[in-house]
Structure formats: C-alpha cells, structure tokens
Design a protein around this motif. Sequence first.
Motif, short mmCIF file in Angstrom:
data_model
loop_
_atom_site.label_atom_id
_atom_site.label_comp_id
_atom_site.label_asym_id
_atom_site.label_seq_id
_atom_site.Cartn_x
_atom_site.Cartn_y
_atom_site.Cartn_z
N GLN A 32 0.86 -1.20 0.00
CA GLN A 32 0.00 0.00 0.00
C GLN A 32 0.89 1.24 0.00
N ILE A 33 1.30 1.66 -1.20
CA ILE A 33 2.19 2.82 -1.29
C ILE A 33 1.41 4.03 -1.81
N GLU A 34 1.56 5.15 -1.14
CA GLU A 34 1.02 6.42 -1.65
C GLU A 34 2.14 7.45 -1.60
N ILE A 35 2.40 8.05 -2.76
CA ILE A 35 3.54 8.94 -2.88
C ILE A 35 3.17 10.18 -3.69
N SER A 36 3.91 11.23 -3.45
CA SER A 36 3.79 12.43 -4.27
C SER A 36 5.06 12.56 -5.11
N LEU A 37 4.88 12.65 -6.42
CA LEU A 37 6.03 12.67 -7.34
C LEU A 37 6.33 14.08 -7.80
N ASN A 38 7.61 14.39 -7.87
CA ASN A 38 8.06 15.66 -8.42
C ASN A 38 9.09 15.34 -9.51
N GLY A 39 8.55 14.96 -10.68
CA GLY A 39 9.41 14.62 -11.81
C GLY A 39 9.31 15.67 -12.89
N THR A 40 9.79 15.31 -14.10
CA THR A 40 9.64 16.24 -15.21
C THR A 40 8.36 15.96 -15.98
N LYS A 41 7.85 14.71 -15.87
CA LYS A 41 6.63 14.32 -16.58
C LYS A 41 5.54 13.87 -15.62
N MET A 42 5.93 13.23 -14.55
CA MET A 42 4.98 12.74 -13.55
C MET A 42 4.96 13.69 -12.36
N HIS A 43 3.74 14.13 -12.03
CA HIS A 43 3.57 15.10 -10.94
C HIS A 43 2.40 14.69 -10.06
N GLY A 44 2.51 15.01 -8.80
CA GLY A 44 1.38 14.82 -7.89
C GLY A 44 1.32 13.41 -7.33
N ASN A 45 0.15 13.09 -6.79
CA ASN A 45 0.01 11.88 -5.99
C ASN A 45 -0.35 10.66 -6.82
N TYR A 46 0.32 9.57 -6.50
CA TYR A 46 0.07 8.27 -7.13
C TYR A 46 -0.04 7.21 -6.05
N ALA A 47 -0.84 6.19 -6.32
CA ALA A 47 -0.93 5.03 -5.44
C ALA A 47 -0.40 3.81 -6.19
N LEU A 48 0.34 2.99 -5.46
CA LEU A 48 0.88 1.75 -6.00
C LEU A 48 0.39 0.66 -5.05
N ILE A 49 -0.50 -0.18 -5.53
CA ILE A 49 -1.24 -1.09 -4.67
C ILE A 49 -1.01 -2.53 -5.11
N LYS A 50 -0.64 -3.37 -4.15
CA LYS A 50 -0.44 -4.79 -4.47
C LYS A 50 -1.79 -5.48 -4.51
N ILE A 51 -2.09 -6.09 -5.66
CA ILE A 51 -3.38 -6.78 -5.81
C ILE A 51 -3.21 -8.28 -6.01
N ASN A 52 -1.95 -8.69 -6.33
CA ASN A 52 -1.66 -10.11 -6.59
C ASN A 52 -2.54 -10.72 -7.68
N LYS A 53 -3.00 -9.87 -8.60
CA LYS A 53 -3.80 -10.33 -9.72
C LYS A 53 -3.33 -9.63 -10.98
N PRO A 54 -3.30 -10.26 -12.12
CA PRO A 54 -3.64 -11.66 -12.34
C PRO A 54 -2.61 -12.65 -11.80
N ALA A 55 -1.43 -12.20 -11.40
CA ALA A 55 -0.43 -13.13 -10.88
C ALA A 55 0.09 -12.63 -9.54
N PRO A 56 0.61 -13.53 -8.68
CA PRO A 56 1.23 -13.08 -7.43
C PRO A 56 2.34 -12.08 -7.75
N GLY A 57 2.45 -11.02 -6.97
CA GLY A 57 3.48 -10.01 -7.23
C GLY A 57 3.02 -8.93 -8.17
N ASP A 58 1.75 -9.00 -8.59
CA ASP A 58 1.23 -7.94 -9.46
C ASP A 58 0.63 -6.81 -8.62
N TRP A 59 0.98 -5.61 -9.03
CA TRP A 59 0.49 -4.39 -8.39
C TRP A 59 -0.24 -3.58 -9.47
N ILE A 60 -0.91 -2.50 -9.03
CA ILE A 60 -1.39 -1.51 -10.00
C ILE A 60 -0.84 -0.14 -9.59
#
Length: 178
Positions: free
Chosen positions: A105-133
């Motif tokens: 359950q990762i929530e981060i705020s990015l300060n890049g050149t193309k990616m900005h603001g808040n993103y979530a990276l969530i482990k769902i283990n679907k369709p395969a174990p180790g898969d996140w969105i």
Amino acid sequence: MAEKKLLFVVQKHAASHLHYDFRLEIESVLASWAIPKGPSANPRIKRLAVATEDHPLDYARFEGVIPQGNYGAGTVMVWDIGTYTNIKMHNNKLVPIKDCLRNGQIEISLNGTKMHGNYALIKINKPAPGDWILIKMRDEHANQKDITKAYPDSALTGRSMSAIAQDKKIKSKKVSNK
Ligand code: MN
C-alpha cells in the motif's frame, strides 16, 4: 515536518517487449516494477505494475543499450527522474515507506519532469502473485493526457529511443576500430 525527498526514476526499456521500469528509492536500493503500458496521469486508468528485482541506486541515471545476450538486452531511456515523498497516513501518522512496500500500500507524491502529484501503487496479486497496480490519485495534476505518447523522449538528455540506440552503435564501432 517536511518529509524526506527520495529518488524516483522511470526507465523506458525496449527489451523483448517495450515497458516502463518504475523505481523508488527505498532503504538505499531502487525497489522496482515493470509497467507494460507505462504510467498514466488519468485517475480512471489503472496500470499493471509487475514487481521486479531491486536495482542499485546508481542505476537510476543509466541510459544506453544493454548488449544482446545480457539480461534485459535492449535500449534503456531515463524517461522520467525526480524526487518523491511518502504521503501514506494511518491514524494521522505517516507509515514508513518500507512498511508501505511490505504491506503493498504505497502512496507517494512525485516531483518529476513528466509525472507530478500523488500516485498510489497497490499490491493486488492479480492476475499473478506479485502484481500491483499504479494509479493516479485525484489532484490538480491529474489529467486525460496520454503522458507516454505526449512526452516520448528522455528526461535526462532529450533523446529519442532510436537516438539512444544509435549512440551505442557509434561507440561500439569506435571500440572495434582499435
Ligand atoms: Mn526492464
């Protein structure tokens, strides 16, 4: 208290299939995910992010060609690079990023050149174990733009994938002329 700024990088990687390697500095290594379709700035679009092996911090600025016969052979571009801050709260306390990674359950705020603001990276283990969105959280940086198409070139050098691939060919020619 201002949160610590840590490194993030997204490397566009033309291996057997083009994908985007999303990497976050966590405890002095780059925790890594391969995102086949690349990140999106649209909160309606979830992108599959497959957990891959950690990379050393100094790999973040690698741009070039991994020679044939090696793992991940193909052209690598630093598509985006910058800093992130951990914003994941629980009971009004910031959850340490290491715990976020372990909990999936990762929530981060990015300060890049193309990616900005808040993103979530969530482990769902679907369709395969180790898969996140990876998904954009709703904020003033969310938009409908297809950022991988709108900004195809290197954040580090401005080069295209083909220019990076070409650069390497010139170098190897020089080596063989020795
Ligand atoms: Mn890769």
